[in-house]
Design an enzyme around this catalytic site. Structure first.
Site, short mmCIF file in Angstrom:
data_model
loop_
_atom_site.label_atom_id
_atom_site.label_comp_id
_atom_site.label_asym_id
_atom_site.label_seq_id
_atom_site.Cartn_x
_atom_site.Cartn_y
_atom_site.Cartn_z
N SER A 1 18.63 18.33 -48.79
CA SER A 1 18.08 19.65 -49.15
C SER A 1 16.57 19.74 -48.84
O SER A 1 15.76 19.77 -49.74
CB SER A 1 18.35 19.99 -50.62
N THR B 1 -2.31 51.14 -31.81
CA THR B 1 -1.55 49.89 -31.84
C THR B 1 -1.24 49.41 -30.44
O THR B 1 -1.17 50.19 -29.51
CB THR B 1 -0.22 50.07 -32.60
N GLY C 1 1.43 52.88 -26.27
CA GLY C 1 1.44 52.81 -24.83
C GLY C 1 0.84 51.48 -24.47
O GLY C 1 0.19 50.86 -25.31
N ASN D 1 -0.22 60.52 -18.51
CA ASN D 1 -1.62 60.23 -18.18
C ASN D 1 -1.79 59.89 -16.70
O ASN D 1 -0.82 59.64 -15.99
CB ASN D 1 -2.11 59.07 -19.06
N ASP E 1 -2.46 49.37 -19.88
CA ASP E 1 -2.74 50.04 -18.61
C ASP E 1 -2.51 51.53 -18.67
O ASP E 1 -2.87 52.25 -17.75
CB ASP E 1 -1.86 49.43 -17.50
N GLY F 1 0.75 47.83 -27.19
CA GLY F 1 2.01 48.28 -26.63
C GLY F 1 2.98 47.19 -26.26
O GLY F 1 4.17 47.42 -26.14
#
Lengths: 300, 617
Positions: B529, B99, B19, B153, B22, B101
């Protein structure tokens, strides 16, 4: 399908990590600090490779200020298990007279632990140091990887950590770089004690309450482990029933008053505890983010 | 292990919270820990102090600060990494992956999701289901999470209105209907005030379901697994003496028992499990997730990277697969470039051969892509340098997931989930040739080789190569010259100068050089290269000893002063994009077979150094 209990899951995960380290690195070493987490780590290493011995030596960075009982315990365990032990002391720091009492906790830890560790890792060309740190100990540890990359200066960069997915650990390093591996990352303090009980793992008796000589200093109980602890005017050495929740250098490790003399009592006390275990570590008190700072500089 | 301790009997639930800042995600976790009395007094003390310094909750405790650990995050008030939190209740142990959001932290969410079996997704009751909600849900689905708890929420800010909640719940169930989750549950909460977090809220009498903690303590996530037989990816071979030969690994897929018929992948030997041990104790069975040591009934060859699997439950083995890949590095993924692959305990080299499409993780639309940038999700074909055993990720994540590692920096740059094997390579049987490389080389009386001249434009690669070519011809050698510029007029005329096209340019030149080597020729390749990994790729195509990397090392100043084709002048004016040395990097070889200082060595002398190198070999 039957499934694993909490402790069995943690045990399996740790063994998996130890085996990845053994298979992937050229010169791994197990950091043995003699505390309860190290004891669990050592026990897991014995399990992971049985019937073979763990394919790496133990390393103890000795600050020369450990409790006497710790050193006796260390030597006894190593002899019993028939393992190789490397003991490293920062001789230069010793010559300079660095001590936790005269130099203070910060300088002592920096020179005799962090510097000493770096010396030992460089000296023995260690590409992976296995440690017993847990993520629940402290906030910045909560984000550290299981295989935590260190640059050629042993530094940790929290913002450039390798993503770590599933149980696919990236064990690749270039020459001079290294990894700190933390098989107990997902364990909590109570898991450690429950496992010690379930597996009857020997730990240093200092974890259990007994009558010990202590002085009260800055609100903390410090054990008078040898004559190097100078007793200041107004202080008295008293015998009290105490134990330690965490073990380190004796002048920097505060005892708690306790009657918990066996493992069941210790577990009950840990459950009911209103303070986290690192509160007894005097060096952690500077500020909330102090651990992150130390770790960037190479502290375990 | 003896399970005598009370808490040892409990299971473990790993879940992910997602999420945006906020939505109150960290507040929810802080509230869970606090209300379940899992926060220590000294932590509360620090928290109160921190709340005054950094907090966003006026006059109160900011629970988010419990979770947001790193200094940078505390200062910026956002969660930038994955933080793991641990708590135990009477019923269960929990590991929470917290984690961020924001879209730019997709890789962090993917990381957290990879080990979770349930996702807690937060939405703000005032805003309802947003793009980010769909994104979080898609990532949970992508990583194989089968259970979702939707926390609606901030119910306090909508007056705890049932209508609002039901509307969001219905919309979400519709959205998740065609993503095969096993369970989707919605709960109305106020994390800030603790409504429906660890106990039922009196403010929400119309809700009959469980509160968040109650749900987490009782949800069953193990049911419905067992999609494959047992697999044991071998991590380590244990041979303490001549007698014992054990294979260590962690069981996946299904229960493994002594006596089970097994097959060793990818080689295919068959035998039986003799014993399963844990520290010498013989076990009746090993369940998925359990680390064990097994012994086999017959003496068969087994090494780290092999998989011991149930004989009746086939695995796929192939050197080409289709997979979903999430890119995790600031350096883009370029098709054709080689990476290290780690799949269970197996290691291989892998390259993405075909980027079929990227997925817009907000709209789930398929979009065309030539490269992958940080946080991109795509469906790709990959090619490995050897056959590897695996399962589809949805059947067995432990043998269907892989990571990709950069060969230079060793960073983890990609994460993949295998969809299926590509059979193309198997249908395309190699034509057996009656003349082989050795015979062709012998007929020409020489040892075939590739002399690969690399360096900046204007360094003198082609000049030196031309002289070498002529001298070899005079010595009776059979040679061919592949000049980068010339090849671009024909074979590679469809390619431009982006990083992706440069990689493909070199790949084609290398493949052509390999054909000439097969024909017994000495091939001189003259090409800028610029990327080390591409030259390494060319080297890997050939046998050891056949590839000579020759660095014509001239300083940028020298090249620019010479500027034989007037290109530097144009590049400086901005007329040529992606010009090596000016606006595109050149990575010098770390260990070339020969480095020629072209600032001080004349072309004739340089050519002699190359000939001396060949003669020495």
């Amino acid at each position: 399908m039957s499934s694993l209990s909490n402790l069995q899951r943690l045990e399996s995960e740790s063994i998996h990590i130890l085996r990845e380290v053994a298979a992937s690195f050229e010169r791994p070493v197990l950091m043995y600090s003699i505390g309860k987490d190290s004891s669990v780590l050592l026990h897991l290493a014995m399990k992971a490779f049985h019937p073979a011995k763990p394919p790496f030596p133990l390393l103890h960075v000795d600050t020369t200020w450990k409790f006497k009982e710790m050193i006796a315990f260390r030597d006894e365990r190593v002899r019993e298990l028939g393992l190789d032990l490397i003991v490293h002391v920062n001789e230069d720091g010793l010559r300079r007279g660095i001590s936790p009492i005269k130099s203070g906790a910060t300088v002592h830890t920096d020179v005799m632990k962090t510097e000493a560790l770096k010396q030992a890792l460089s000296l023995h060309k260690i590409d992976c140091a296995i440690g017993g740190a847990r993520r629940d100990e402290e906030k910045s540890r909560a984000k550290e990887r299981v295989m935590s990359f260190r640059d050629v200066n042993h530094g940790w960069n929290p913002r450039r950590q390798r993503p770590e997915l599933w149980n696919l650990y990236n064990c690749r390093v270039n020459p001079g770089e290294s990894v700190r591996a933390f098989p107990l990352s997902n364990w909590t303090e109570i898991d450690v004690w429950n496992y010690i009980r379930a597996e009857s793992i020997p730990v240093v008796p200092l974890y259990f309450a007994a009558e010990r000589p202590v002085v009260e200093r800055d609100g903390q109980l410090i054990m008078a482990d040898d004559e190097r602890l100078e007793i200041k005017p107004g202080e008295t050495v008293r015998t009290e029933k105490v134990r330690f929740r965490t073990l380190g250098c004796y002048p920097l490790t505060a005892a708690v008053r306790s009657d918990a003399a066996d493992i069941d009592a210790v577990i009950a006390e840990t459950r009911a505890a209103t303070n986290s275990e690192r509160q007894g570590r005097i060096i952690d008190f500077d500020q909330a983010a102090s651990m992150e700072k130390k770790k960037r500089e190479g502290y375990f | 292990m003896a399970d005598t301790a009370d808490s040892a009997d409990k299971g473990l639930l790993r879940f992910l919270t997602c999420g945006s800042v906020d939505d109150g995600k960290s507040t929810l976790i802080g509230r869970l820990l606090s209300d379940a009395h899992l926060i220590h007094d000294d932590q509360v003390m620090t928290l109160k102090d921190d709340s005054k310094r950094f907090g966003t909750v006026k006059g109160g405790i900011d629970f988010a600060l419990l979770v947001d650990g790193l200094e940078a995050e505390r200062e910026q008030g956002i969660t930038i990494d994955v933080a793991y939190r641990y708590f135990q209740t009477e019923k269960r142990g929990f590991i929470v992956a917290d984690t961020p959001g924001h879209e730019q932290y997709t890789r962090n969410m993917v990381t957290g999701a990879s080990t979770a079996s349930l996702a807690v997704i937060l939405v703000d009751a005032r805003k309802g289901i947003l793009t980010q909600t769909r994104r979080h849900t898609f990532i949970a689905h992508l990583l194989g999470i089968r259970h979702v708890l939707l926390c609606v929420n901030k119910m306090d800010l909508v007056g705890f209105a049932e209508d609002t909640f039901r509307e969001i719940e219905t919309g979400y169930l519709q959205f998740t209907d065609n993503l095969d989750f096993e369970s989707v549950t919605a709960v109305p909460v106020s994390a800030l005030n603790g409504d429906n977090v660890t106990g039922k809220s009196a403010q929400i009498p119309w809700f009959n379901g469980k509160c968040v903690l109650d749900f987490l303590e009782t949800v069953q996530v193990d049911a419905g697994k067992d999609r494959t037989g047992a697999r044991l990816p071998v991590q380590w071979v244990c041979r303490p003496d001549g007698d014992f030969r054990g294979f260590a690994g962690t069981v996946a897929g299904a229960i493994l028992k002594p006596g089970d018929a097994v097959r060793i992948e990818p080689d295919g030997a068959e035998t039986h499990i003799q014993a399963i041990e844990n520290e010498g104790e013989k076990l009746d069975e090993a369940v998925p997730g359990q680390a064990v040591m097994v012994t086999l009934a017959d003496h068969v060859d087994v090494a780290r990277g092999d998989v011991i699997r149930h004989a009746e439950s086939a695995m796929q083995t192939a050197d080409q697969v289709q997979a979903h890949v999430v890119w995790m590095s600031e350096n883009p993924m370029i098709p054709g470039r080689q990476y290290h692959l780690k799949l269970a305990s197996a290691a291989a080299r892998a390259s993405i051969t075909d980027l079929k499409y990227a997925i817009n993780i907000n709209t789930l639309e398929h979009v065309a892509a030539k490269t992958l940038e940080l946080n991109d999700v795509a469906v790709c074909n990959l090619s490995f340098d050897r056959r590897v055993a695996f399962d589809a990720y949805k059947d067995c994540p432990e043998t269907g997931a892989f990571i990709l590692i950069d060969r230079e920096t060793n960073e983890t740059v990609g994460a993949g989930m295998i969809d299926f094997a590509l059979r193309r390579a198997l249908n395309l049987t190699k034509q057996k040739l009656s003349l082989d490389k050795e015979m062709r080389a012998e007929a020409l009386g020489q040892k075939p080789a590739v002399l690969w001249f690399t360096g900046l434009s204007g360094a003198g690669k082609s000049t030196v190569a031309n002289i070498v070519d002529q001298k070899l011809r005079l010595a009776g050698r059979h040679t061919y010259m592949l000049d980068g510029d010339n090849v671009r007029h024909g074979l590679n005329r469809d390619l431009g100068f982006t990083d992706a096209d440069r990689v493909e340019n070199i790949r084609r030149i290398a493949e052509v050089a390999k054909l000439f080597v097969d024909a017994g020729m000495i091939v001189l390749v003259s090409a800028i290269s610029p990327f080390r990994s591409d030259r390494d790729m060319a080297r890997d195509l050939l046998q050891p000893g056949e590839f000579f990397e020759i660095h014509i090392d001239a300083s940028l100043a020298t090249c620019e002063a010479r500027d034989p084709k007037g290109l530097y002048a144009r590049a400086r004016k901005g007329e040529i994009a992606n010009f090596t040395g000016i606006s595109s990097p050149y990575e010098p070889p770390a260990k070339p077979e020969l480095r020629i200082d072209a600032d001080t060595t004349a072309p004739e002398a340089a050519a002699d150094l190359v000939l001396a190198l060949l003669a020495r070999d």
